[in-house]
Design an enzyme around this catalytic site. Structure first.
Site, mmCIF file in Angstrom:
data_model
loop_
_atom_site.group_PDB
_atom_site.id
_atom_site.type_symbol
_atom_site.label_atom_id
_atom_site.label_comp_id
_atom_site.label_asym_id
_atom_site.label_seq_id
_atom_site.Cartn_x
_atom_site.Cartn_y
_atom_site.Cartn_z
ATOM 1 N N LYS A 29 -81.581 16.999 4.086
ATOM 2 C CA LYS A 29 -81.182 17.414 2.726
ATOM 3 C C LYS A 29 -79.995 18.380 2.784
ATOM 4 C CE LYS A 29 -84.232 19.875 0.134
ATOM 5 N NZ LYS A 29 -83.579 21.108 -0.347
ATOM 6 N N ARG B 197 -74.014 19.108 1.819
ATOM 7 C CA ARG B 197 -72.728 19.598 2.327
ATOM 8 C C ARG B 197 -71.732 18.457 2.503
ATOM 9 N NH1 ARG B 197 -76.716 23.028 3.300
ATOM 10 N NH2 ARG B 197 -76.308 25.234 3.748
ATOM 11 N N GLN C 75 -77.955 29.505 2.094
ATOM 12 C CA GLN C 75 -77.338 29.245 0.791
ATOM 13 C C GLN C 75 -76.352 30.355 0.443
ATOM 14 O OE1 GLN C 75 -80.596 28.562 -1.942
ATOM 15 N NE2 GLN C 75 -81.061 26.567 -1.057
ATOM 16 N N ASP D 268 -88.668 26.390 5.462
ATOM 17 C CA ASP D 268 -89.167 25.298 4.612
ATOM 18 C C ASP D 268 -90.428 24.652 5.175
ATOM 19 O OD1 ASP D 268 -87.112 25.750 2.869
ATOM 20 O OD2 ASP D 268 -85.832 24.163 3.665
ATOM 21 N N LYS E 38 -89.021 30.285 -3.782
ATOM 22 C CA LYS E 38 -88.591 28.899 -3.525
ATOM 23 C C LYS E 38 -88.896 28.063 -4.780
ATOM 24 C CE LYS E 38 -86.998 29.395 0.617
ATOM 25 N NZ LYS E 38 -85.566 29.231 0.846
ATOM 26 N N ARG F 61 -94.492 29.805 -2.960
ATOM 27 C CA ARG F 61 -95.210 28.993 -1.959
ATOM 28 C C ARG F 61 -96.341 29.765 -1.278
ATOM 29 N NH1 ARG F 61 -89.997 25.503 0.320
ATOM 30 N NH2 ARG F 61 -90.089 23.981 -1.383
#
Ligand code: S3P
Length: 449
Positions: free
Chosen positions: A39, A44, A188, A336, A363, A367
């Protein structure tokens, strides 16, 4: 497998329930599988392709909802992107600084990566005005982490709650170089600043407290940008203005998607799964290190480098797991994968502690809270910590109704937990998996058959 082990139930408003009912004699998982494209790399490739001169060809793009949001945003600003498919996507870039002012709001959907990276690009496009937003989850996620450094560079950004929440409005400017010391290790944030720095005269540097994924650095270089990295201080400098040239990108399989099968193969007895063509960039392989520490039997086969990213096939065989402590510098390298690692910990002997992971609270869902609530509904012993979880393994899970909270990684983690639970588990709002893994359910059916 009886055909009813995995069932999908369509509900109102495009919602889906995923129903998992393992046979009483238990399951064993077998097979060779491919996971969808990474992903982070997919976003990108689309963005740099749109900003480059000439054509970029992307092989293996993730067809999930998140990269679709990126493609739609950049098409709205004049980039020509062919129909999205996994084989071959062509992006005809319009050159750095040439994005057109869109006639409508840019909608990043559920995707934090789309919104935060794009903001660096938009803020550095002088004389254009942009408005950006996302779905209800994204509109509640903190944007000040990118707004603040961009404002230090001279950006003009307005938004809700003191310019910290989307919808946001951006008046593009000629920005100034900065050296930004980021309080968080976030790819990010790092990528947003580097992308803003592309059109800035001089050196723009970002330093982070621990190393986050470095796909932007690798791909920016490959597209022709001048970049220097100081591994001692976790600093990256981009020297602008850059010239980007379109190129061929091959996207490896996403280790964050492979993680579900690694844990499934480890915890479901008598299983053996081979996951082909997985990206094993060292800034992403924290999951492999932790699973090895827990006693998982995972082998890296056929290690190679494809278009600037390390790739391998991963073979997992079931084995007993033991608890461990996860915290510190490894957290950004497996951020993640923590929901699925929590599932591994439920089936490990002893008490696993996950700490230094407060980022999980902001997130796609909180989570920490959601995994603790949902696993506990199934009979697990998970205690929330402000910055993580404490998980006492060795309890038997019982199937029940659980909910993804519209978070893709929660939906898939709960599905893997359900494979080892007795009785029937119904995962509500399981359609969320399509954000990063549209074929998750068919692959689950394949490995269970
Ligand atoms: C991503 C960075 C990580 C990660 C996200 C993708 C990226 O977020 O959780 O899924 O592609 O740069 P943070 O930068 O917020 O840690």
């Amino acid at each position: 497998m009886s055909p009813s082990v995995i069932t999908v139930e369509n509900k109102e408003s495009f919602c889906q329930n995923l129903i998992i009912q393992p046979p009483q004699c238990g399951l064993s998982l077998k097979g060779r599988i491919k996971v969808p494209g990474d992903k982070s790399i997919s976003h990108r490739a689309l963005m740099l392709g749109a900003l480059a001169q000439g054509e970029t060809q992307i092989e293996g793009l993730l067809l999930g909802e998140d990269p679709r949001s990126t493609a739609t945003c950049f098409q709205a600003m004049g980039a020509s992107i062919s129909e999205l498919n996994t084989e071959f996507v062509r992006v005809n870039g319009i050159g750095l600084g040439n994005l057109q002012e869109p006639v409508d709001v840019l909608n990043a959907g559920n995707s934090g990566t789309t919104l935060r990276l794009m903001m660096g690009i938009l803020a550095s496009h002088p004389k254009r005005f942009f408005t950006v937003t996302g779905d209800s989850s994204l509109r509640s996620r903190p944007m000040s982490r990118v707004v603040k450094p961009l404002q230090e560079m001279g950006a003009q950004i307005w938004g809700r709650k003191g310019n910290s929440l989307a919808p946001l409005a951006i008046a593009g400017q000629n920005l100034n170089p900065i050296h930004y010391n980021s309080p968080i290790a976030s790819a990010q944030v790092k990528s947003c600043i580097l992308l803003a720095g592309l059109s800035v005269e001089g050196e723009t540097t970002i330093t982070e407290p621990a190393l986050s994924r470095d796909h932007s650095e690798r791909m920016l270089r490959a597209f022709g940008a001048e970049l220097s990295v100081n591994p001692e201080t976790n600093s990256v400098t981009i020297i602008g203005p850059a010239q980007l040239h379109g190129r061929h990108v091959i996207v490896p399989g996403d280790i964050s998607s492979a993680a579900f099968w690694l844990v499934a193969g480890a915890i479901v007895p008598n299983s053996e799964l081979t996951i082909e063509n997985v990206g094993v960039n060292p800034t992403r392989t924290g999951i492999l290190e932790v699973l090895a520490m827990m006693g998982a039997d995972i082998e890296l086969l056929n290690e190679r480098e494809v278009a600037g990213e390390p790739v391998a096939d991963l073979r997992v065989r079931s084995s007993p797991l033991r608890s461990c402590t996860i915290g510190g510098e490894i957290i950004p390298r497996l951020i993640d994968e923590i929901p699925i690692l929590a599932v591994a910990a439920v089936f490990a002997e002893g008490t696993t502690v996950i700490k230094d992971a407060e980022e999980l609270r902001v997130k796609e869902s909180d989570r920490i809270a959601v995994m603790a609530q949902q696993l506990n509904k199934m009979g697990a012993r998970v205690t929330e910590l402000p910055d993580g979880m404490e998980i006492t393994g060795g309890t038997n899970l019982t199937g029940t109704d659980v909910d993804s909270h519209t978070d893709h990684r929660i939906a898939m983690s709960l599905a893997i937990a359900a494979l080892n639970a007795s009785g029937t588990t119904t995962i509500n709002r399981a359609e969320a998996a399509a954000i990063s893994y549209p074929d998750f359910t068919p692959t689950l059916q394949q490995v269970c058959s």
